[in-house]
Design an enzyme around this catalytic site. Structure first.
Site, PDB file in Angstrom:
ATOM      1  CG  ASP A 135      49.927 -17.477  22.156  1.00 56.73           C
ATOM      2  OD1 ASP A 135      49.411 -16.446  21.562  1.00 56.73           O
ATOM      3  OD2 ASP A 135      50.004 -18.539  21.437  1.00 56.73           O
ATOM      4  CG  ASP A 153      52.719 -13.596  20.052  1.00 58.49           C
ATOM      5  OD1 ASP A 153      53.217 -14.629  20.716  1.00 58.49           O
ATOM      6  OD2 ASP A 153      52.125 -13.654  18.795  1.00 58.49           O
ATOM      7  CG  ASP A 161      47.438 -11.746   9.039  1.00 57.51           C
ATOM      8  OD1 ASP A 161      47.530 -10.811  10.048  1.00 57.51           O
ATOM      9  OD2 ASP A 161      47.384 -12.764   8.950  1.00 57.51           O
TER      10      ASP A 161
HETATM   11  P1  ATP Z   1      45.573 -16.844  17.036  1.00 59.06           P
HETATM   12  O1  ATP Z   1      44.371 -16.389  17.698  1.00 59.06           O
HETATM   13  O2  ATP Z   1      44.811 -17.832  16.054  1.00 59.06           O
HETATM   14  O3  ATP Z   1      46.738 -17.103  17.524  1.00 59.06           O
HETATM   15  P2  ATP Z   1      47.175 -14.822  15.627  1.00 59.06           P
HETATM   16  O4  ATP Z   1      46.442 -13.717  14.754  1.00 59.06           O
HETATM   17  O5  ATP Z   1      47.530 -14.233  16.900  1.00 59.06           O
HETATM   18  O6  ATP Z   1      45.593 -15.634  15.789  1.00 59.06           O
HETATM   19  P3  ATP Z   1      49.204 -16.205  14.910  1.00 59.06           P
HETATM   20  O7  ATP Z   1      49.515 -17.104  13.803  1.00 59.06           O
HETATM   21  O8  ATP Z   1      49.802 -16.235  16.365  1.00 59.06           O
HETATM   22  O9  ATP Z   1      47.757 -15.644  14.728  1.00 59.06           O
HETATM   23  O10 ATP Z   1      50.339 -14.908  14.290  1.00 59.06           O
HETATM   24  C1  ATP Z   1      50.444 -13.727  15.291  1.00 59.06           C
HETATM   25  C2  ATP Z   1      50.573 -12.504  14.440  1.00 59.06           C
HETATM   26  O11 ATP Z   1      51.433 -12.441  13.464  1.00 59.06           O
HETATM   27  C3  ATP Z   1      49.192 -12.102  13.763  1.00 59.06           C
HETATM   28  O12 ATP Z   1      48.287 -11.462  14.389  1.00 59.06           O
HETATM   29  C4  ATP Z   1      49.765 -11.206  12.622  1.00 59.06           C
HETATM   30  O13 ATP Z   1      49.917  -9.823  13.138  1.00 59.06           O
HETATM   31  C5  ATP Z   1      51.008 -11.869  12.253  1.00 59.06           C
HETATM   32  N1  ATP Z   1      50.753 -12.730  11.037  1.00 59.06           N
HETATM   33  C6  ATP Z   1      50.607 -14.378  11.411  1.00 59.06           C
HETATM   34  N2  ATP Z   1      50.506 -15.050  10.202  1.00 59.06           N
HETATM   35  C7  ATP Z   1      50.757 -14.195   9.367  1.00 59.06           C
HETATM   36  C8  ATP Z   1      50.857 -14.191   7.806  1.00 59.06           C
HETATM   37  N3  ATP Z   1      50.699 -15.148   7.243  1.00 59.06           N
HETATM   38  N4  ATP Z   1      50.886 -13.076   7.262  1.00 59.06           N
HETATM   39  C9  ATP Z   1      51.383 -11.794   7.953  1.00 59.06           C
HETATM   40  N5  ATP Z   1      51.191 -11.758   9.125  1.00 59.06           N
HETATM   41  C10 ATP Z   1      50.951 -12.806   9.887  1.00 59.06           C
HETATM   42 MG    MG Z   2      48.494 -15.773  18.258  1.00 57.35          MG
END
Ligand code: ATP
Ligand code: MG
Length: 449
Positions: free
Chosen positions: A73, A75, A150
């Protein structure tokens, strides 16, 4: 030809420039073009920018595009407040309590727009007694928003209008080096949010990235902090691992880092029994395969698989105490689900499907009379049958049973009739007795002892 030549010259002359504390990486270097961004995310960034705000695609989507993967997705991060975003998009709504976000709808697509946030200053931070952040919804600027994320590769901002990437933490170089690196002091960041330890495992498994040594080092001594994370959030992250398409690598990595204890408590036990481990790993491999083929996977099926050997053990015990098979199975299922719930909050809504899959396993043994036909008509027959095949593959039941059901589904009525096993005398007698007692009743679906 000329195009290729121009591209090469252009690429050579393209340079990273600085803007404040950010490195700005031009399209010619990173190669992610605007048309790789979803329709919705393009519209959200375009319209917010036209309304005078900053707006970037952020997080996982930018990372995945740079790695030539298809993002789940998109963001968007912006300096507009949630109310201001709402005013730009008629079809949008504000969601979330801890962090307020805006969901902007474009047909089927939902784009999540979040306002730049800052990490809360130490003196204002609300943390629990272990240093875990309880609230971090404070608006900030782009640089602060990068710092609260993160991993460096998760903190890249892509501007679809200029096709440039803004990078405050060396995430672009880390991505090129296949390195997952925590922003800031890893120990502090794990204390703020212990789930980041699990995210390190999941993302490194999924993206095939190495975890930077300093990022990995504190995990061994800090893993107990996971005990303080609310169950629902843990379950969320565990599910993400199991459904990541790389669950086998995730479980292996969890084992290697000794993080699995207490996370999936029953899994600890199961993975120590040879048959149980084989079954669970087969189920996970099967799930990974389905995901890679874009087939649907259900969390309930996966939970049913994870807990199966526990159910089997309890079922045997109840039968040894003299209970009949079906009654013993009901008792075993309730016991295992109850125990598991106390630790890992598997939502109740999965119970019915898990039980259906388990109960069906008893019914696969019944290959006489009308029972196999009725089983075929079960709405969840397919899931039950897939489950049976996993049991065969793990060596728990004879392959012959799986082959029989495979054939029975796919052949003519005549062949089915030939395949049926003879009804046992006791079975017939029982049915006749029942029919005499209750003339309107039909044969029961219950297996016999
Ligand atoms: P995925 O491909 O699984 O969606 P993702 O990195 O996009 O991986 P998300 O949970 O969708 O994971 O989170 C979106 C963004 O928000 C991450 O890329 C990161 O920048 C931030 N983020 C998510 N969780 C945390 C956390 N626990 N601490 C700090 N930043 C976070
Ligand atoms: Mg994501």
């Amino acid at each position: 030809m000329i195009n290729k030549f121009l591209k090469r010259v252009f690429r050579k002359s393209a340079k990273v420039r600085s803007s404040g504390n950010a490195q700005v990486i031009p399209f010619e270097l990173h190669g992610v073009s605007r048309d790789q961004i979803s329709y919705g995310a393009q519209k959200v960034t375009d319209w917010l920018q036209a309304a005078g705000y900053q707006a970037y695609v952020v997080g996982g989507a930018v990372r995945d595009l740079l790695l030539n993967r298809i993002p789940k997705d998109f963001d968007v991060a912006t300096d507009a407040t949630p109310e201001e975003v709402r005013r730009v998009f008629r079809r949008s709504r504000i969601i979330g309590r801890r962090f307020r976000l805006v969901h902007v709808m474009f047909g089927e697509e939902v784009v999540e727009a979040s306002t730049f946030r800052s990490m809360i200053e130490a003196e204002d931070a609300q943390t629990d007694e272990h240093g875990r952040l309880l609230r971090d919804n404070q608006f900030g600027d782009q640089e602060q928003d990068a710092a609260r994320r993160d991993f460096t590769v998760n903190a890249l901002f892509y501007d679809p209008a200029t096709q440039e990437i803004h990078d405050y933490h060396g995430g672009y170089a880390d991505m090129r080096a296949n390195m997952l690196r925590m922003i800031g002091d890893p120990a502090v960041r794990y204390r703020e949010d212990p789930v980041r330890m699990l995210r390190a495992v999941r993302l490194s498994a999924k993206l095939e990235m190495r975890i930077d040594a300093a990022t990995a080092a504190p995990i061994a001594r800090m893993k107990d902090l996971l005990d303080n994370v609310p169950q629902a959030r843990l379950l969320d992250e565990v599910l993400k691992m199991l459904l990541s398409g790389h669950s086998v690598e995730c479980i292996q990595q969890l084992h290697k880092m000794n993080l699995h204890h207490g996370l999936l408590p029953l899994l600890d036990v199961i993975l120590e029994q040879p048959l149980g481990e084989k079954f669970v790993m087969l189920a996970l491999r099967n799930t990974d395969e389905r995901i890679s083929q874009d087939k649907p996977v259900s969390p309930a099926f996966l939970f049913a698989a994870l807990l199966w050997h526990e159910v089997l053990a309890a079922w045997k015990l109840h039968q040894q105490q003299g209970e009949r098979p079906v009654g013993a199975m009901h008792a075993a299922m309730d016991e295992v689900l109850g125990k598991q719930k106390a630790r890992l909050a598997i939502p109740h809504r999965h119970d019915a499907v898990m039980k259906e899959i388990w109960l069906m396993q008893l019914r696969f043994e019944q290959r006489a009379g009308q029972r196999p036909f009725r089983l075929l008509e079960q709405p969840r027959f397919r899931a039950g049958f897939d489950f049976l095949l996993l049991r065969c593959a793990s060596g728990e039941v004879d392959d012959e049973l799986g082959l029989w059901w495979d054939e029975f589904q796919n052949v003519s009525a005549e062949r089915r009739a030939e395949m049926l096993q003879p009804e046992q005398a006791a079975d017939k007698k029982r049915r006749r007795r029942k029919l005499r007692r209750k003339p309107e009743a039909t044969a029961t679906d219950e297996p016999v002892a």
